[in-house]
Design an enzyme around this catalytic site. Structure first.
Site, PDB file in Angstrom:
ATOM      1  N   HIS A 314       0.856  -1.189   0.000  1.00  0.00           N
ATOM      2  CA  HIS A 314       0.000   0.000   0.000  1.00  0.00           C
ATOM      3  C   HIS A 314       0.886   1.230   0.000  1.00  0.00           C
ATOM      4  O   HIS A 314       1.942   1.249   0.637  1.00  0.00           O
ATOM      5  CB  HIS A 314      -0.902   0.027   1.241  1.00  0.00           C
ATOM      6  CG  HIS A 314      -2.095   0.917   1.114  1.00  0.00           C
ATOM      7  ND1 HIS A 314      -2.011   2.285   1.302  1.00  0.00           N
ATOM      8  CD2 HIS A 314      -3.379   0.654   0.808  1.00  0.00           C
ATOM      9  CE1 HIS A 314      -3.206   2.813   1.119  1.00  0.00           C
ATOM     10  NE2 HIS A 314      -4.054   1.862   0.815  1.00  0.00           N
ATOM     11  N   ASP A 371      -7.978  -5.341   0.291  1.00  0.00           N
ATOM     12  CA  ASP A 371      -8.420  -6.223  -0.801  1.00  0.00           C
ATOM     13  C   ASP A 371      -8.005  -7.669  -0.634  1.00  0.00           C
ATOM     14  O   ASP A 371      -8.400  -8.511  -1.440  1.00  0.00           O
ATOM     15  CB  ASP A 371      -7.857  -5.690  -2.129  1.00  0.00           C
ATOM     16  CG  ASP A 371      -8.458  -4.352  -2.480  1.00  0.00           C
ATOM     17  OD1 ASP A 371      -7.707  -3.424  -2.788  1.00  0.00           O
ATOM     18  OD2 ASP A 371      -9.696  -4.233  -2.382  1.00  0.00           O
TER      19      ASP A 371
HETATM   20  C1  SDX Z   1      -6.372   0.000  -2.622  1.00  0.00           C
HETATM   21  O1  SDX Z   1      -4.567   4.515  -1.794  1.00  0.00           O
HETATM   22  C2  SDX Z   1      -5.501   3.878  -1.136  1.00  0.00           C
HETATM   23  O2  SDX Z   1      -5.895   4.230  -0.054  1.00  0.00           O
HETATM   24  C3  SDX Z   1      -6.083   2.674  -1.877  1.00  0.00           C
HETATM   25  C4  SDX Z   1      -7.084   1.841  -1.098  1.00  0.00           C
HETATM   26  C5  SDX Z   1      -8.364   2.610  -0.815  1.00  0.00           C
HETATM   27  O3  SDX Z   1      -9.064   2.241   0.150  1.00  0.00           O
HETATM   28  O4  SDX Z   1      -8.709   3.509  -1.621  1.00  0.00           O
HETATM   29  O5  SDX Z   1      -6.524   1.411   0.126  1.00  0.00           O
HETATM   30  C6  SDX Z   1      -7.511   0.613  -1.902  1.00  0.00           C
HETATM   31  O6  SDX Z   1      -6.141   0.331  -3.773  1.00  0.00           O
HETATM   32  C7  SDX Z   1      -5.471  -0.954  -1.888  1.00  0.00           C
HETATM   33  C8  SDX Z   1      -4.254  -1.425  -2.756  1.00  0.00           C
HETATM   34  C9  SDX Z   1      -4.750  -2.526  -3.682  1.00  0.00           C
HETATM   35  N1  SDX Z   1      -3.654  -2.886  -4.644  1.00  0.00           N
HETATM   36  C10 SDX Z   1      -3.049  -4.073  -4.548  1.00  0.00           C
HETATM   37  O7  SDX Z   1      -3.205  -4.865  -3.625  1.00  0.00           O
HETATM   38  C11 SDX Z   1      -2.126  -4.366  -5.736  1.00  0.00           C
HETATM   39  C12 SDX Z   1      -0.783  -4.907  -5.219  1.00  0.00           C
HETATM   40  N2  SDX Z   1      -0.077  -3.808  -4.577  1.00  0.00           N
HETATM   41  C13 SDX Z   1       0.872  -3.049  -5.344  1.00  0.00           C
HETATM   42  O8  SDX Z   1       0.585  -2.907  -6.685  1.00  0.00           O
HETATM   43  C14 SDX Z   1       1.359  -1.795  -4.605  1.00  0.00           C
HETATM   44  O9  SDX Z   1       1.617  -2.179  -3.329  1.00  0.00           O
HETATM   45  C15 SDX Z   1       0.480  -0.574  -4.601  1.00  0.00           C
HETATM   46  C16 SDX Z   1       0.098  -0.146  -5.970  1.00  0.00           C
HETATM   47  C17 SDX Z   1      -0.750  -0.798  -3.793  1.00  0.00           C
HETATM   48  C18 SDX Z   1       1.276   0.548  -3.939  1.00  0.00           C
HETATM   49  O10 SDX Z   1       2.336   0.813  -4.775  1.00  0.00           O
HETATM   50  P1  SDX Z   1       3.411   1.952  -4.391  1.00  0.00           P
HETATM   51  O11 SDX Z   1       3.065   2.633  -3.142  1.00  0.00           O
HETATM   52  O12 SDX Z   1       3.632   2.775  -5.602  1.00  0.00           O
HETATM   53  O13 SDX Z   1       4.641   1.105  -4.018  1.00  0.00           O
HETATM   54  P2  SDX Z   1       5.655   0.589  -5.067  1.00  0.00           P
HETATM   55  O14 SDX Z   1       4.897   0.025  -6.222  1.00  0.00           O
HETATM   56  O15 SDX Z   1       6.663   1.638  -5.312  1.00  0.00           O
HETATM   57  O16 SDX Z   1       6.293  -0.611  -4.253  1.00  0.00           O
HETATM   58  C19 SDX Z   1       7.339  -0.354  -3.368  1.00  0.00           C
HETATM   59  C20 SDX Z   1       8.206  -1.588  -3.503  1.00  0.00           C
HETATM   60  C21 SDX Z   1       8.556  -1.906  -4.954  1.00  0.00           C
HETATM   61  O17 SDX Z   1       9.804  -2.564  -4.940  1.00  0.00           O
HETATM   62  P3  SDX Z   1      11.132  -1.664  -5.310  1.00  0.00           P
HETATM   63  O18 SDX Z   1      10.898  -1.066  -6.684  1.00  0.00           O
HETATM   64  O19 SDX Z   1      11.243  -0.624  -4.229  1.00  0.00           O
HETATM   65  O20 SDX Z   1      12.267  -2.661  -5.307  1.00  0.00           O
HETATM   66  O21 SDX Z   1       7.481  -2.737  -3.025  1.00  0.00           O
HETATM   67  C22 SDX Z   1       7.279  -3.647  -4.095  1.00  0.00           C
HETATM   68  C23 SDX Z   1       7.522  -2.909  -5.386  1.00  0.00           C
HETATM   69  O22 SDX Z   1       8.003  -3.794  -6.379  1.00  0.00           O
HETATM   70  N3  SDX Z   1       5.894  -4.071  -4.000  1.00  0.00           N
HETATM   71  C24 SDX Z   1       5.473  -5.321  -4.117  1.00  0.00           C
HETATM   72  C25 SDX Z   1       4.092  -5.272  -3.920  1.00  0.00           C
HETATM   73  N4  SDX Z   1       3.710  -4.009  -3.700  1.00  0.00           N
HETATM   74  C26 SDX Z   1       4.826  -3.269  -3.759  1.00  0.00           C
HETATM   75  N5  SDX Z   1       6.126  -6.468  -4.383  1.00  0.00           N
HETATM   76  C27 SDX Z   1       5.365  -7.587  -4.431  1.00  0.00           C
HETATM   77  N6  SDX Z   1       4.023  -7.627  -4.250  1.00  0.00           N
HETATM   78  C28 SDX Z   1       3.356  -6.486  -3.996  1.00  0.00           C
HETATM   79  N7  SDX Z   1       2.036  -6.493  -3.807  1.00  0.00           N
END
Ligand code: SDX
Length: 436
Positions: A314, A371
């Site tokens: 998140h 989720d």
């Molecule tokens: C919702 O914003 C809100 O409040 C949203 C929400 C709401 O109520 O409105 O809470 C609802 O959207 C919840 C989130 C649902 N999405 C998912 O579950 C999809 C999986 N999660 C990821 O796609 C990610 O965690 C995000 C999109 C939710 C957040 O992405 P960020 O904050 O941009 O973080 P990032 O992508 O930069 O990740 C940071 C690091 C990265 O690695 P590095 O590049 O630093 O090496 O963490 C890794 C990412 O690769 N990473 C993950 C991961 N999520 C982040 N690695 C593996 N699995 C994951 N799920």
């Protein structure tokens, strides 16, 4: 909501040194949470922009609706912790709280519920609108289209300068989303649309419109009605998330509320946002059994593999999402009420255990979010996976509407128009095609 700028300016300034030119900027403090550096005059005084793709360090607005401390796992709606609201409140009461700022008296709640209930029907012509979609259309595609079309049916509540019209449009949106979502489901399974029944609760009405058929009375399961109502509470609002920011940006141009909510629905559909509940269950079902989990965790850690653990991670929640805690508890209640036990739940619990003990996830502070468990519950209740995000949109509508009203009623509100760091070609002359 504190409107006086003086009460928000902290007793400290931020100084920016741009190679000999220093500029001071006021620091504003909220009632809780990080202070903000007020850079509204930055470009005018320095000719420089800030640069923050994804807005990871940017406060886009002032709001009094929802506070999140992602490090501490705190989520407050108008100051009330999500755990207490989930335990003691109802979706109608939380909706009133988000819209009005205070918990309602019994009379207020009865009046609000009466009003919402009597807006649950949709214009009969709208029922024809569904006929234009293929039966296998994704419910979110239908929701985008139908909600955007509401502005073609409810012209009398599109003047955003009129507080009364804003109020009616807000009530219409909150009231009609369950009907529209249920109709999307009915259309996909080829069953007749069910009309709302005013003697039912908001959530009971939705369950009957979704799962009831004209051929027999639909019996609402009290435990399922309570679980769904709590799930709606957990999805109601979440500060300036992507879809809420989309609604605010659309609304800042003066677009009508129905168009703004359709924009929010479109944004929510993405798998990185609200589409994650559908993706998370699909992922858990693909993993299949706990012994396959290590392979998927390694894939999630592999930078060359686009696979991510859906329902994990998140932007703001860098601790266990308090909504996921309540969701897991609700899951157990639903399984007990329905006397079911989906092996996917065991896979989810094992995945959570292994991920939370893995250095990669610990270092990146990746925890289950709202989720991760919701799809397992919704699947047990009988919703198809494609309906999961539509249910998220149904519940989030009150948050979008409350945030939109907060923005529109702010006298300082201006159209949102970010700038950029331009890296394209500098000016050059056109070359006739014969000379290229
Ligand atoms: C919702 O914003 C809100 O409040 C949203 C929400 C709401 O109520 O409105 O809470 C609802 O959207 C919840 C989130 C649902 N999405 C998912 O579950 C999809 C999986 N999660 C990821 O796609 C990610 O965690 C995000 C999109 C939710 C957040 O992405 P960020 O904050 O941009 O973080 P990032 O992508 O930069 O990740 C940071 C690091 C990265 O690695 P590095 O590049 O630093 O090496 O963490 C890794 C990412 O690769 N990473 C993950 C991961 N999520 C982040 N690695 C593996 N699995 C994951 N799920």
């Amino acid at each position: 909501m504190r409107t006086s700028e003086e009460t928000r300016v902290a007793d400290k300034q931020a100084t920016l040194d741009l190679g000999g030119q220093t500029q001071e900027f006021p620091v504003l403090e909220g009632s809780v949470g990080p202070d903000v550096v007020d850079i509204r005059k930055l470009y005018g005084t320095t000719g420089k922009f800030t640069y923050d793709p994804g807005y990871k360090s940017t406060a886009s607005c002032e709001s009094a609706l929802t506070y999140i401390d992602g490090e501490a796992g705190v989520l407050l709606h108008r100051g009330y912790p999500i755990g207490q609201l989930a335990e003691n409140s109802s979706f109608m009461e939380v909706s009133y709280l988000l819209l009005n700022g205070e918990l309602p008296t019994q009379e207020d709640l009865d009046d609000f519920t009466y009003t919402i209930t009597r807006h649950t029907m949709v214009h009969d012509q709208l029922r024809q609108f569904y006929q234009g979609f293929r039966r296998d259309a994704h419910p979110m595609a239908i929701m985008c289209g139908v909600v955007g079309a509401l502005s073609a049916f409810y012209h009398d509540s599109t003047d955003i300068s009129d507080p009364e019209q804003r109020k009616i449009a807000s009530h219409r949106l909150i009231a009609k989303m369950p009907t529209i979502a249920a109709m999307a489901y009915k259309y996909s399974v080829g069953q007749p649309f069910m009309q709302p029944k005013n003697e039912l609760s908001y959530t009971g009405n939705f369950l009957r419109m979704t799962f009831g058929v004209p051929a027999e009375e639909y019996e609402i399961h009290p435990a399922i009605e309570k679980a769904m109502d709590r799930i709606f509470i957990l999805h109601a609002d979440h500060e300036q998330n992507a879809s809420t920011s989309t609604v605010r940006l659309a609304g800042s141009s003066g677009a009508n509320p129905f168009a703004c909510m359709a924009a929010g629905i479109a944004c929510l559909w993405g798998p990185a946002h609200g589409g994650a509940n559908e993706a998370a269950l699909n992922m858990l079902q693909e993993i299949g059994s706990p012994d396959k989990i290590p392979h998927y965790i390694e894939r999630a850690k592999d930078k060359n593999d686009p696979f991510r653990l859906m329902g994990f991670g998140h932007r703001v929640c860098k601790n266990y999402d308090p909504r996921a805690t309540v969701m897991q508890q609700t899951l157990r209640e639903v399984f007990e009420a329905l006397n079911v036990n989906d092996p996917v739940f065991e896979t989810a619990l094992k995945l959570e255990e292994l991920a939370l003990n893995d250095d990669y996830f610990k270092e990146k502070k990746l925890f289950p979010n709202v989720d991760f468990y919701s799809g397992i519950i919704l699947n047990a209740i009988g919703f198809p996976t494609t309906m999961f995000t539509a249910l998220f949109a149904l519940a989030r509508t009150v948050g979008w509407v409350a945030q939109w009203n907060e923005m529109i009623s702010d006298p300082a509100q201006v159209i949102g128009r970010p700038r950029q760091l331009y890296t394209g070609p500098t000016e050059r002359d056109y070359v006739p095609i014969g000379q290229r």
